[in-house]
Enzyme design. Sequence first.
Site, PDB file in Angstrom:
ATOM      1  CD  GLN A  29      11.812 -19.316 -20.603  1.00 21.48           C
ATOM      2  OE1 GLN A  29      12.616 -20.012 -21.114  1.00 21.48           O
ATOM      3  NE2 GLN A  29      11.545 -19.084 -19.255  1.00 21.48           N
ATOM      4  NE  ARG A  86      17.629 -18.349 -22.184  1.00 23.35           N
ATOM      5  CZ  ARG A  86      17.055 -18.886 -21.288  1.00 23.35           C
ATOM      6  NH1 ARG A  86      17.610 -19.743 -20.534  1.00 23.35           N
ATOM      7  NH2 ARG A  86      15.765 -18.343 -20.892  1.00 23.35           N
TER       8      ARG A  86
END
Length: 736
Positions: A252, A610
């Site tokens: 990430q 997400r």
Amino acid sequence: MSIDYEKELNDKQLEAVRATEGPVLILAGAGSGKTRAITYRTAYLIEEKGIAPWNIMALTFTNKAAREMKERISQMTENSSSKVWVSTFHSAALRILYAHAEDLGYSPDFEVADQPDQKAVIKDVCKKLQIDTKEYKEKTLLNAISRAKDELLTPELFEEENYGNIRKRVYVDVYNAYQEQLKKNNTMDFDDLIMNVVKLFRDYPEILEHYQDRFQYIMVDEYQDTNTAQFELIRLLAKKRRNLCVVGDDDQSIYRFRGANIRNILDFEDIYKDAKVIRLEQNYRSTSNILQAANQVISNNRGRKAKELWTNNEEGKKIRFRQLDSASGEAAFVADDIRERVRRSEASYKDFAILVRTNVQSKEFEDAFRVRGIDYDLVKGLRFWDTKVIKDVTALMLTAASGENDLRTQRIINIPKRGAGPAAVEKLSAYAAFHGMSLLDACGHAKEAGLSGKAAIAIQEFYEEKMRVRSLSDGIPLGQFLDLVLQESGYMDYLNAEAETPEEFTEKLSYIEKLKNSLVEYEEEAEAPDILDFMRMNGIEGSSMDQDSAPDNPDKVLIMTMHNAKGLEFPFVYMVGMEEGLFPGYASINTGDEEDIEEERRLCYVAITRAMRELTLTCARVRMINGESRFASASRFIRELPLGMLDMNITPQKTERGVEIKPVRRGFTGTKLKLGREIRIVVPDYEVGDRVRHFKFGEGTVKELVKGEKDYEVTVDFDRLGVRKLFAGFAKLKKI
DNA sequence: CCATCCACGTTTTTT
DNA sequence: ACGTGGATGG
């Protein structure tokens, strides 16, 4: 109250919580309960290990993250949370620096320069050094300085490093002058905050030791986003006790462009040989389909820590992929889809998020939502304290309180307009420098400074107004002070005149209103309320009403960039604009540097993860980019998804004016459209060995020419920049 | 000194 | 397409 750690945590989380001593690396995949692990760990340190809360430090990147963590710790540990140092890197640095500013040659009331300040300084520097801002963009220069500071390169070190490089020579001069200018104004920029703490720690071992004894247990969140300076800061702090726990996910890491050094996390085990590495791989957020898609995409990256997310959640729906004809078609599809689901009561608006790669994409969606009466919110980067109104008003107040800061005086010297342009400032600055006074004081001698009639009177009045306000403001509450400043400066009239619409004016008024509330609130809490102190707290740390605090959950669809979505989750996620050239962007494709593509792929991974329940990917066949219609093919990331779990209902291609666009055209990024008909097929007119010219990269020799799936891929050895891989269709190389 | 026009450039963003 | 910023003329 006692916490049942074993019951409330999974094995890995528990292991992370109990690993309190020595260096620890927690590789926390998306949605794996990272924050949970950190907060429980903090509680565990306090309640089970008997560590004093004030000996614990937790560092984050954003105020939002710090606030949330503080909140969760306080829920668990009753009253000790306020004693734990939970703060952003920058506010921690700020607090440390306030105590030791003089050791670094700053006075203790130094200020922090924000972006407009930085820009103003760099502009000034360029002018003084007569730098052609066409050749050296201010933005580029600032960026270079920022990157240098990220790498702990002081002007001196930077100079040493770039001594021989002619082009860098300019950077060296600018950096030197820039830093000098800041220092003269007793100001640090954001990067200085970190770099100066490191400097302080290196130069004053006894100060360092004091903080080492204070922060016996250190935790760092989002460790993959740290830059070299931040790493060094942590390393120094943790050196004595070595109780350093970093939490992050190399997959990430999406902030390389602003200096984040992914090596910090990749090399952690090399630097701390005895580091305990704990992997949190169980995901609690997404369906297994979504997770597998994420795993599959990110597996295309090399140079990452081995890990694979898994989940006990149900398989869930397939991932939808839809290719639409145009950007507006794409937005219409998404908006209709959302409206339909809400109509069927499957979900409400707040369950949906549209993730875009670039901000410009949001416009189409705003339009589509508006015409359908769908409530939406645009999560934009603009933040309260960076608004022009707030900057203006606070500068007006601060200048009335103290005229020390020339940068600030310069900011408002012509607000409201009083005919003080660059020429006037120039004269006043010269006068101020000659007489060793501040710019504001020089305004009190406008005539002597050589200003002609009208301007001199206006500026003299400017000075007198500030002095008048200063004398009237003694001892009055801050709220009243604000009113006084507004009244005396005539700022309201200025605002009214500047605003293009009445709405704009009202919006700005509401900002001032907010500021006033914040001032009053601050005044009630602070021991010794003072405008300078107020600004200090808010400039960096935001405040109780700052914008990035979560919206009070109104039922709205959110549109935001993929970067902004990091750390959030939504039941239904739409990743839109999944096209080559947009995502991954041309910029990352064109450098030919695989690292750039990998960063985009990580962003893709962040975006996918997400989604909790359903994920929809869309793209458009034709999109306007910079006022130009372009064909676009589906993003390579689509092709990296496992086919089996894709719901790919390919819609037949429709085109305006009935001109069929053959599928062959796919991938000719850069092919222009005119009147619904494509006018040019890019077939390279050069071959291996030819000399070519690129509009940006200059001249070079063609090394390789490969017909790829989507386009010709050409490898060129540029004289100036070396070997680059480009797409022929896009690069528009000219044979010479 | 200010207003207006044109040229330019245009991922992502925190503090 | 569209907003910003520099150059130009009043």
